[in-house]
Scaffold this motif. Sequence first.
Motif, PDB file in Angstrom:
ATOM      1  N   GLY A 267       0.832  -1.211   0.000  1.00 48.01           N
ATOM      2  CA  GLY A 267       0.000   0.000   0.000  1.00 48.01           C
ATOM      3  C   GLY A 267       0.863   1.256   0.000  1.00 48.01           C
ATOM      4  N   GLN A 268       1.925   1.224   0.824  1.00 49.21           N
ATOM      5  CA  GLN A 268       2.818   2.392   0.882  1.00 49.21           C
ATOM      6  C   GLN A 268       3.548   2.589  -0.443  1.00 49.21           C
ATOM      7  OE1 GLN A 268       5.092   1.225   4.334  1.00 49.21           O
ATOM      8  NE2 GLN A 268       3.948   2.623   5.670  1.00 49.21           N
ATOM      9  N   GLN A 269       3.934   1.475  -1.075  1.00 48.31           N
ATOM     10  CA  GLN A 269       4.601   1.582  -2.382  1.00 48.31           C
ATOM     11  C   GLN A 269       3.704   2.285  -3.391  1.00 48.31           C
ATOM     12  OE1 GLN A 269       6.053  -2.142  -3.910  1.00 48.31           O
ATOM     13  NE2 GLN A 269       7.110  -2.636  -2.018  1.00 48.31           N
ATOM     14  N   ARG A 270       2.442   1.948  -3.337  1.00 43.77           N
ATOM     15  CA  ARG A 270       1.493   2.567  -4.265  1.00 43.77           C
ATOM     16  C   ARG A 270       1.411   4.066  -4.033  1.00 43.77           C
ATOM     17  NH1 ARG A 270      -2.147  -2.331  -3.849  1.00 43.77           N
ATOM     18  NH2 ARG A 270      -1.719  -3.305  -5.845  1.00 43.77           N
ATOM     19  N   ILE A 271       1.352   4.455  -2.741  1.00 42.95           N
ATOM     20  CA  ILE A 271       1.241   5.878  -2.425  1.00 42.95           C
ATOM     21  C   ILE A 271       2.486   6.621  -2.897  1.00 42.95           C
ATOM     22  CG2 ILE A 271       1.049   7.557  -0.569  1.00 42.95           C
ATOM     23  CD1 ILE A 271      -0.426   5.522   1.069  1.00 42.95           C
ATOM     24  N   VAL A 272       3.666   6.031  -2.617  1.00 42.61           N
ATOM     25  CA  VAL A 272       4.922   6.695  -2.989  1.00 42.61           C
ATOM     26  C   VAL A 272       5.013   6.810  -4.513  1.00 42.61           C
ATOM     27  CG1 VAL A 272       7.438   6.551  -2.920  1.00 42.61           C
ATOM     28  CG2 VAL A 272       6.104   5.968  -0.884  1.00 42.61           C
ATOM     29  N   THR A 273       4.642   5.724  -5.199  1.00 38.29           N
ATOM     30  CA  THR A 273       4.668   5.730  -6.659  1.00 38.29           C
ATOM     31  C   THR A 273       3.805   6.860  -7.212  1.00 38.29           C
ATOM     32  OG1 THR A 273       4.938   3.351  -6.729  1.00 38.29           O
ATOM     33  CG2 THR A 273       4.105   4.381  -8.712  1.00 38.29           C
ATOM     34  N   LEU A 274       2.609   6.921  -6.698  1.00 40.78           N
ATOM     35  CA  LEU A 274       1.679   7.930  -7.191  1.00 40.78           C
ATOM     36  C   LEU A 274       2.195   9.330  -6.880  1.00 40.78           C
ATOM     37  CD1 LEU A 274      -0.897   8.134  -8.707  1.00 40.78           C
ATOM     38  CD2 LEU A 274      -2.178   7.784  -6.590  1.00 40.78           C
ATOM     39  N   ALA A 275       2.760   9.499  -5.685  1.00 45.75           N
ATOM     40  CA  ALA A 275       3.310  10.817  -5.311  1.00 45.75           C
ATOM     41  C   ALA A 275       4.454  11.188  -6.254  1.00 45.75           C
ATOM     42  CB  ALA A 275       3.782  10.809  -3.863  1.00 45.75           C
ATOM     43  N   LEU A 276       5.279  10.203  -6.629  1.00 45.83           N
ATOM     44  CA  LEU A 276       6.389  10.481  -7.554  1.00 45.83           C
ATOM     45  C   LEU A 276       5.870  10.877  -8.932  1.00 45.83           C
ATOM     46  CD1 LEU A 276       8.895   7.600  -6.700  1.00 45.83           C
ATOM     47  CD2 LEU A 276       9.226  10.039  -6.250  1.00 45.83           C
ATOM     48  N   VAL A 299      -5.649   2.077 -14.752  1.00 43.71           N
ATOM     49  CA  VAL A 299      -5.563   2.674 -13.423  1.00 43.71           C
ATOM     50  C   VAL A 299      -6.310   1.858 -12.382  1.00 43.71           C
ATOM     51  CG1 VAL A 299      -6.355   4.633 -12.072  1.00 43.71           C
ATOM     52  CG2 VAL A 299      -5.187   4.983 -14.236  1.00 43.71           C
ATOM     53  N   SER A 300      -7.496   1.468 -12.720  1.00 45.10           N
ATOM     54  CA  SER A 300      -8.359   0.825 -11.736  1.00 45.10           C
ATOM     55  C   SER A 300      -7.808  -0.493 -11.242  1.00 45.10           C
ATOM     56  CB  SER A 300      -9.735   0.609 -12.347  1.00 45.10           C
ATOM     57  OG  SER A 300      -9.575   0.076 -13.653  1.00 45.10           O
ATOM     58  N   SER A 301      -7.043  -1.201 -12.079  1.00 48.03           N
ATOM     59  CA  SER A 301      -6.597  -2.516 -11.635  1.00 48.03           C
ATOM     60  C   SER A 301      -5.436  -2.428 -10.663  1.00 48.03           C
ATOM     61  CB  SER A 301      -6.190  -3.364 -12.841  1.00 48.03           C
ATOM     62  OG  SER A 301      -5.013  -2.848 -13.404  1.00 48.03           O
ATOM     63  N   GLU A 302      -4.657  -1.369 -10.749  1.00 52.04           N
ATOM     64  CA  GLU A 302      -3.463  -1.317  -9.930  1.00 52.04           C
ATOM     65  C   GLU A 302      -3.606  -0.481  -8.669  1.00 52.04           C
ATOM     66  OE1 GLU A 302      -0.487  -2.840  -9.786  1.00 52.04           O
ATOM     67  OE2 GLU A 302      -1.446  -4.175 -11.211  1.00 52.04           O
ATOM     68  N   LEU A 303      -4.621   0.309  -8.586  1.00 49.85           N
ATOM     69  CA  LEU A 303      -4.728   1.205  -7.445  1.00 49.85           C
ATOM     70  C   LEU A 303      -5.991   0.889  -6.665  1.00 49.85           C
ATOM     71  CD1 LEU A 303      -3.816   4.357  -9.481  1.00 49.85           C
ATOM     72  CD2 LEU A 303      -2.402   3.381  -7.692  1.00 49.85           C
ATOM     73  N   ASP A 304      -5.841   0.895  -5.351  1.00 53.26           N
ATOM     74  CA  ASP A 304      -7.035   0.636  -4.572  1.00 53.26           C
ATOM     75  C   ASP A 304      -7.936   1.875  -4.620  1.00 53.26           C
ATOM     76  OD1 ASP A 304      -6.216   2.164  -1.832  1.00 53.26           O
ATOM     77  OD2 ASP A 304      -4.501   1.219  -2.827  1.00 53.26           O
ATOM     78  N   PRO A 305      -9.202   1.726  -4.227  1.00 47.34           N
ATOM     79  CA  PRO A 305     -10.189   2.785  -4.468  1.00 47.34           C
ATOM     80  C   PRO A 305      -9.789   4.159  -3.924  1.00 47.34           C
ATOM     81  CG  PRO A 305     -11.263   0.788  -3.707  1.00 47.34           C
ATOM     82  CD  PRO A 305      -9.789   0.532  -3.639  1.00 47.34           C
ATOM     83  N   SER A 306      -9.181   4.207  -2.734  1.00 53.33           N
ATOM     84  CA  SER A 306      -8.875   5.526  -2.194  1.00 53.33           C
ATOM     85  C   SER A 306      -7.818   6.232  -3.035  1.00 53.33           C
ATOM     86  CB  SER A 306      -8.439   5.426  -0.736  1.00 53.33           C
ATOM     87  OG  SER A 306      -7.279   4.636  -0.659  1.00 53.33           O
ATOM     88  N   ARG A 307      -6.856   5.433  -3.558  1.00 50.40           N
ATOM     89  CA  ARG A 307      -5.826   6.043  -4.419  1.00 50.40           C
ATOM     90  C   ARG A 307      -6.411   6.411  -5.773  1.00 50.40           C
ATOM     91  NH1 ARG A 307      -4.553   6.249   0.170  1.00 50.40           N
ATOM     92  NH2 ARG A 307      -4.013   4.250   1.044  1.00 50.40           N
TER      93      ARG A 307
END
Length: 356
Positions: A267-276, A299-307
């Motif tokens: 989950g944190q990797q996803r957030i950091v990726t998106l922030a980058l 987009v929808s397959s790789e990111l959970d709903p909140s992201r």
Amino acid sequence: MLGFRNLLDGVCEPGPDLNVITGDNGQGKTSLLEALYFAATTRSFRTERLPALVQHERSELAVAASIEEAGRPREQRAQIVRGVRRVAIDGKRPPRLLDYAQKTPVVVFHPGDLELVAGASSQRRRLLDRVALFVDPHGYASRAAYERALKERQKALEERGEHALDLDPFELLCAEHGARFQRSREQAAAALSRNVAPGFERLAPAELELSLRHVPGGTSDPARFLGELRDRRRKDMLRRAPSFGPQRDELELSLGGKSARFHASQGQQRIVTLALKLAELECILEARGAEPVLLLDDVSSELDPSRTGAVYDVVRAAVSQVFVTTTRPELFPTTIAAARSRADWTVSGGRLTRIR
Ligand SMILES: Nc1ncnc2c1ncn2[C@@H]1O[C@H](COP(=O)(O)OP(=O)(O)O)[C@@H](O)[C@H]1O
Ligand SMILES: [Mg+2]
């Protein structure tokens, strides 16, 4: 568009704002975004192997795009002919591929982006390069000359040893161009660091802190660069690879003081990726003064709903053209496009059809 992966040859006229492309797996959604990316950058966002983009059984591909910026039209054309890239802007060949790639900024969000955090350092160098191209185009332009000279130096070392006479001129070239290229990477890292916080704060819990640290593999001081190369001749000869220079850069990402590469959760990797990615967008916007075209693949397959919500925010805020692909159109409701005009497409067996 001719001969690009599984896409049928033909012309497509996308809408000026949001384009939503729906299709089952394996139909050509990623290929379509890749074709757009290739037209703008002469690269793929998935692979370094450009011949893989050419349709099976064909020997060349061509993608031409009519682009309008600030009311002025231009045509950009990128081709692969017998394995070699060729480009033209309004029918004229620009001096370098780089001049072409700076014309139309594009930022892509795709499933492979997760590698940015957990993958090899080459992934993060590529991020730095995408930003350097716009933040310091002159410095970044030294890259090709640096890489050529470095290769020649290595060849001289391995074939003729550490006292080869031609090492001196090659090392001078390496130091001069390498220092400039290194500086463009430093500027890219500084721009990313400056721009990463706002996106990250929106996505992450308040107490978590993300920091970026650029660890240069070389130096932006040409005299020091030259000294290091001279000192490392023997070492580089024995290890059969250069041990100094921007090709060894790392961009360290730490989350709450710990290496994100090794310690971040999925989950944190996803957030950091998106922030980058959001930071990349911001850096290019800042440097180029134009909103990059956005390509959002699956987009929808790789990111959970909140992201996914954060991605919707980007889509809504974007002033430029946006292309989104999804297998699940219900995740892209009309409301996210409320302020924009929207065109809907389906892709099936490489054929693109407008449905709305
Ligand atoms: N060079 C190529 N020539 C022809 N077809 C290709 C080539 N490369 C990939 N394909 C095929 O194109 C199809 C579409 O791939 P892709 O665009 O990734 O699908 P999607 O993103 O819709 O899941 C796949 O079936 C793939 O095998
Ligand atoms: Mg795909």
